[in-house]
Design an enzyme around this catalytic site. Structure first.
Site, PDB file in Angstrom:
ATOM      1  N   GLU A   1       8.706  24.420  28.917  1.00 20.70           N
ATOM      2  CA  GLU A   1       8.564  23.073  28.357  1.00 20.70           C
ATOM      3  C   GLU A   1       9.524  22.856  27.183  1.00 20.70           C
ATOM      4  O   GLU A   1       9.579  23.629  26.239  1.00 20.70           O
ATOM      5  CB  GLU A   1       7.118  22.750  27.946  1.00 20.70           C
ATOM      6  CG  GLU A   1       6.912  21.281  27.583  1.00 20.70           C
ATOM      7  CD  GLU A   1       7.426  20.311  28.645  1.00 20.70           C
ATOM      8  OE1 GLU A   1       8.647  20.059  28.674  1.00 20.70           O
ATOM      9  OE2 GLU A   1       6.632  19.803  29.455  1.00 20.70           O
ATOM     10  N   ASN A   2      10.258  21.750  27.319  1.00 23.06           N
ATOM     11  CA  ASN A   2      11.342  21.440  26.384  1.00 23.06           C
ATOM     12  C   ASN A   2      12.316  22.601  26.292  1.00 23.06           C
ATOM     13  O   ASN A   2      12.965  22.801  25.270  1.00 23.06           O
ATOM     14  CB  ASN A   2      10.812  21.082  24.988  1.00 23.06           C
ATOM     15  CG  ASN A   2       9.869  19.900  25.039  1.00 23.06           C
ATOM     16  OD1 ASN A   2      10.193  18.903  25.682  1.00 23.06           O
ATOM     17  ND2 ASN A   2       8.708  20.018  24.415  1.00 23.06           N
TER      18      ASN A   2
ATOM     19  N   ASP B   1       6.612  17.019  32.888  1.00 23.39           N
ATOM     20  CA  ASP B   1       6.346  15.610  32.597  1.00 23.39           C
ATOM     21  C   ASP B   1       6.708  14.723  33.785  1.00 23.39           C
ATOM     22  O   ASP B   1       6.945  13.528  33.638  1.00 23.39           O
ATOM     23  CB  ASP B   1       7.119  15.183  31.348  1.00 23.39           C
ATOM     24  CG  ASP B   1       8.616  15.392  31.500  1.00 23.39           C
ATOM     25  OD1 ASP B   1       9.070  15.767  32.611  1.00 23.39           O
ATOM     26  OD2 ASP B   1       9.350  15.197  30.509  1.00 23.39           O
TER      27      ASP B   1
ATOM     28  N   PHE C   1      28.791   2.758  57.406  1.00 26.45           N
ATOM     29  CA  PHE C   1      29.259   3.131  58.741  1.00 26.45           C
ATOM     30  C   PHE C   1      30.334   4.216  58.738  1.00 26.45           C
ATOM     31  O   PHE C   1      30.895   4.526  59.768  1.00 26.45           O
ATOM     32  CB  PHE C   1      29.699   1.884  59.532  1.00 26.45           C
ATOM     33  CG  PHE C   1      28.641   0.823  59.514  1.00 26.45           C
ATOM     34  CD1 PHE C   1      27.438   1.021  60.176  1.00 26.45           C
ATOM     35  CD2 PHE C   1      28.806  -0.353  58.772  1.00 26.45           C
ATOM     36  CE1 PHE C   1      26.432   0.070  60.120  1.00 26.45           C
ATOM     37  CE2 PHE C   1      27.799  -1.306  58.721  1.00 26.45           C
ATOM     38  CZ  PHE C   1      26.602  -1.097  59.390  1.00 26.45           C
TER      39      PHE C   1
ATOM     40  N   ASP D   1      20.037   7.375  58.558  1.00 29.53           N
ATOM     41  CA  ASP D   1      21.500   7.498  58.518  1.00 29.53           C
ATOM     42  C   ASP D   1      21.954   8.879  58.985  1.00 29.53           C
ATOM     43  O   ASP D   1      23.115   9.060  59.361  1.00 29.53           O
ATOM     44  CB  ASP D   1      22.018   7.273  57.089  1.00 29.53           C
ATOM     45  CG  ASP D   1      21.840   5.840  56.592  1.00 29.53           C
ATOM     46  OD1 ASP D   1      21.531   4.950  57.405  1.00 29.53           O
ATOM     47  OD2 ASP D   1      21.997   5.628  55.368  1.00 29.53           O
TER      48      ASP D   1
ATOM     49  N   HIS E   1      35.581   9.291  65.974  1.00 31.20           N
ATOM     50  CA  HIS E   1      36.721   9.494  65.072  1.00 31.20           C
ATOM     51  C   HIS E   1      37.693   8.341  65.243  1.00 31.20           C
ATOM     52  O   HIS E   1      37.846   7.779  66.336  1.00 31.20           O
ATOM     53  CB  HIS E   1      37.398  10.848  65.303  1.00 31.20           C
ATOM     54  CG  HIS E   1      38.020  11.032  66.647  1.00 31.20           C
ATOM     55  ND1 HIS E   1      39.332  10.718  66.919  1.00 31.20           N
ATOM     56  CD2 HIS E   1      37.495  11.501  67.803  1.00 31.20           C
ATOM     57  CE1 HIS E   1      39.591  10.996  68.187  1.00 31.20           C
ATOM     58  NE2 HIS E   1      38.476  11.469  68.740  1.00 31.20           N
TER      59      HIS E   1
HETATM   60  O1  AHR Z   1      26.219   3.004  57.365  1.00 27.03           O
HETATM   61  C1  AHR Z   1      25.498   1.785  57.429  1.00 27.03           C
HETATM   62  C2  AHR Z   1      24.564   1.597  56.271  1.00 27.03           C
HETATM   63  O2  AHR Z   1      25.290   1.600  55.069  1.00 27.03           O
HETATM   64  C3  AHR Z   1      23.565   2.680  56.066  1.00 27.03           C
HETATM   65  O3  AHR Z   1      22.438   2.571  56.903  1.00 27.03           O
HETATM   66  C4  AHR Z   1      23.174   2.495  54.634  1.00 27.03           C
HETATM   67  O4  AHR Z   1      22.842   3.716  54.036  1.00 27.03           O
HETATM   68  C5  AHR Z   1      24.429   1.871  53.994  1.00 27.03           C
HETATM   69  O5  AHR Z   1      24.097   0.681  53.380  1.00 27.03           O
HETATM   70  O1  AHR Z   2      11.527  22.165  29.882  1.00 24.93           O
HETATM   71  C1  AHR Z   2      12.338  21.295  30.613  1.00 24.93           C
HETATM   72  C2  AHR Z   2      11.671  19.995  30.917  1.00 24.93           C
HETATM   73  O2  AHR Z   2      11.505  19.259  29.738  1.00 24.93           O
HETATM   74  C3  AHR Z   2      10.287  20.050  31.447  1.00 24.93           C
HETATM   75  O3  AHR Z   2      10.177  20.413  32.801  1.00 24.93           O
HETATM   76  C4  AHR Z   2       9.838  18.646  31.243  1.00 24.93           C
HETATM   77  O4  AHR Z   2       8.457  18.534  31.161  1.00 24.93           O
HETATM   78  C5  AHR Z   2      10.536  18.238  29.976  1.00 24.93           C
HETATM   79  O5  AHR Z   2      11.214  17.039  30.172  1.00 24.93           O
END
Ligand code: AHR
Ligand code: AHR
Length: 516
Positions: free
Chosen positions: A239-240, A315, A437, A453, A481
């Site tokens: 934590e932190n 968190d 695409f 996708d 292609h």
């Molecule tokens: O490749 C077409 C579309 O482009 C995909 O479904 C989307 O992820 C992006 O907006």
């Molecule tokens: O300790 C790293 C991260 O710090 C913890 O996972 C998180 O709770 C906080 O933001």
């Protein structure tokens, strides 16, 4: 409460004591496709060492020799029904075929990862927390396929946004009480987000201060701690602070790791903690740190709260990626010898990435060869410098990297398990997907669109050769292609690559033995 049958049997199995521990290594032949009779699991070994599991999570196998309950639950998209996925045999591997039939023609997410310890410490969808809203996303049940003990199985693919948690646990260490934990992870699937963790965290989903967590972290974020090289590193989220040793920031003892399958361990007791890791496919564990609590105030004594997290920070920071196959938490500080025996049990599983070559059967490794006259020496490849997907020549004298860049692991389709998805053979967790695409090789995000996708349905090749691959979400478009770049294209249309000229040839591919 009645003691479940499997737990009674587990306890009986423990009476065999030291001999059972000695047998723990090597009893699960990695290549055997049939189920084994009851064997020792990691939690039997921890129990024999006097540090029993108080949580045991895996989507790939039983972690007790006598466990025959459910491993995880999936929910399918088509009707929101759920089902439990159990083991093929007592103490054995996941019944992945049950998932495949339940999720046929649709997609599934993992809704519950059951606790095998009998304490009910199940992991479910994480709620909102101090750092991010919720509930978090659930893992796509097809995004982390693996072979375990010769059996197809599925890991837990954590895309940014995905998280599991249990805030109301039983038996997990609190305060400064001793505990141990390990996780088997995909060592090639990580990022620099915060924080891909497995372990002990706050029960309030908020950051309640230094020392309120003790979890395995894996990735290459350098905000709090790091070790040698460019990462990724195994660290302890306390934590932190993601600690790589006694100091905040750099500690020379914590190396970058590069194993495709990684065993990562953290343990802590009053005034003492350790980081250990090893290759989950072979060999032993190394100790990267073992010693005093961090020399930063707030971590000695610890203030552990006893919730369990997977894929997120304490968190609910959920900006990170990773893949989890199995892990446990113990009561008590396990000895190195106990952990070494657990590592031998893990390596005996024979975790591996694929089970065949040269066909579109899920689990197979392939290369995809162009059939247009211009380009029959060219294969679908990912660029080394960026995430674009091209066709480029590969020959037997090409470099190993060029060959691997042109090799793909065939998986059941992420958005429709009756179609296919293609993961790079040398970029773990990264899939072929289209965007505007055009094809890219990218890790998944947690959206349904991304899964679509990355899903393609094979049909007979449009020019009579091999296969064509239809886009799941744009069914008039097929993998094509055009000018050596790969797209999804329709036969005539508004994009340059929709050109009707040689569309049938450009959308037809031979499925070959993999180059790498
Ligand atoms: O490749 C077409 C579309 O482009 C995909 O479904 C989307 O992820 C992006 O907006
Ligand atoms: O300790 C790293 C991260 O710090 C913890 O996972 C998180 O709770 C906080 O933001």
């Amino acid at each position: 409460m009645n003691t479940p049958t499997w737990l009674r049997r587990a306890r009986q199995a423990l009476l065999t004591g030291a001999a059972a521990v000695a047998l723990a290594a090597g009893v699960l032949p990695g290549t055997t496709a049939t189920s084994q009779a009851a064997v020792q699991g990691p939690c039997d070994i921890y129990a024999s060492g006097g540090t029993p599991c108080v949580a045991a999570h895996s989507t790939t196998r039983a972690l007790y020799g006598a466990y025959d309950g459910p491993l995880y639950q999936v929910r399918r998209a088509s009707d929101s029904a759920t089902t439990d996925i159990g083991v093929l045999s007592t103490g054995g591997y996941a019944n992945a075929a049950a998932q495949d039939s339940f999720c046929a023609n649709t997609s599934c997410v993992i809704t519950v990862i059951y606790d095998q310890s009998g304490r009910g410490n199940n992991l479910t969808q994480a709620p909102a927390g101090g750092a991010a809203g919720g509930p978090d996303s659930l893992a796509n049940a097809y995004a982390a396929p693996v072979v375990a003990g010769g059996h197809e199985a599925y890991g837990v693919y954590v895309a940014p946004g995905t998280g599991y948690r249990d805030d109301n646990t039983s038996g997990i260490a609190t305060g400064d009480a001793p505990e141990g934990m390990y996780a088997v992870l995909d060592g090639g699937h990580y990022d620099a987000g915060c924080c891909f963790d497995y372990g002990n965290a706050e029960t309030s989903n908020t950051d309640t201060g230094n020392g309120h967590m003790e979890a395995v972290y894996f990735g290459n974020i350098k905000v709090w701690g790091y070790g040698t090289g460019n990462g990724p590193w195994v660290m302890a989220d306390q934590e932190n602070g993601l600690f790589s040793g006694v100091n905040a920031g750099y500690n020379a003892g914590d190396p970058s790791v590069s194993d495709r399958f990684l065993t990562a361990l953290v343990k802590g007791e009053p005034g003492q903690w350790a980081i250990r890791a090893g290759n989950a496919q072979s060999g032993g564990l190394s100790t990267y740190y073992s010693g005093a609590r961090p020399n930063v105030s707030g971590y000695n004594p610890m203030h552990k709260e006893g919730a369990i997290i997977l894929g997120i920070g304490g968190d609910n920071s959920k900006g990170s990626s990773g893949t989890f196959y199995e892990g446990v938490m113990t009561s008590g500080y396990p000895s190195d010898a106990t952990e070494n025996a657990v590592q031998a049990n893990i390596t005996a599983v024979g975790y591996t990435t694929s089970s065949g070559t040269g066909s579109l059967t899920p689990g197979s490794r392939v290369s995809l060869q162009a059939t247009t006259a211009c380009c029959t020496s060219d294969y679908v490849s990912h660029d080394s410098g960026d995430d674009k997907v091209v066709i480029s020549p590969v020959t037997s004298s090409s470099s190993a990297t060029t060959k691997a860049d042109a090799s793909w692991i065939v998986h059941r389709g992420l958005a429709n398990s009756s179609c296919l998805s293609f993961e790079s053979a040398n970029a773990s967790g990264q899939y072929l997907r289209h965007y505007n695409f055009e094809l890219y090789l990218q890790p998944l995000d947690d959206t349904a669109t991304n899964a679509q996708d990355a899903t393609f349905c094979p049909t007979t090749g449009h020019n009579g050769q091999g296969y064509s691959f239809q886009s799941d979400n744009y069914p008039t478009k097929y993998l094509r292609h055009y000018d050596y770049t790969v797209y999804v294209a329709s036969d005539g249309g508004s994009n340059a690559w929709d050109s009707a000229t040689s569309w049938a040839d450009d959308t037809s591919w031979l499925v070959d033995q993999p180059w790498g």
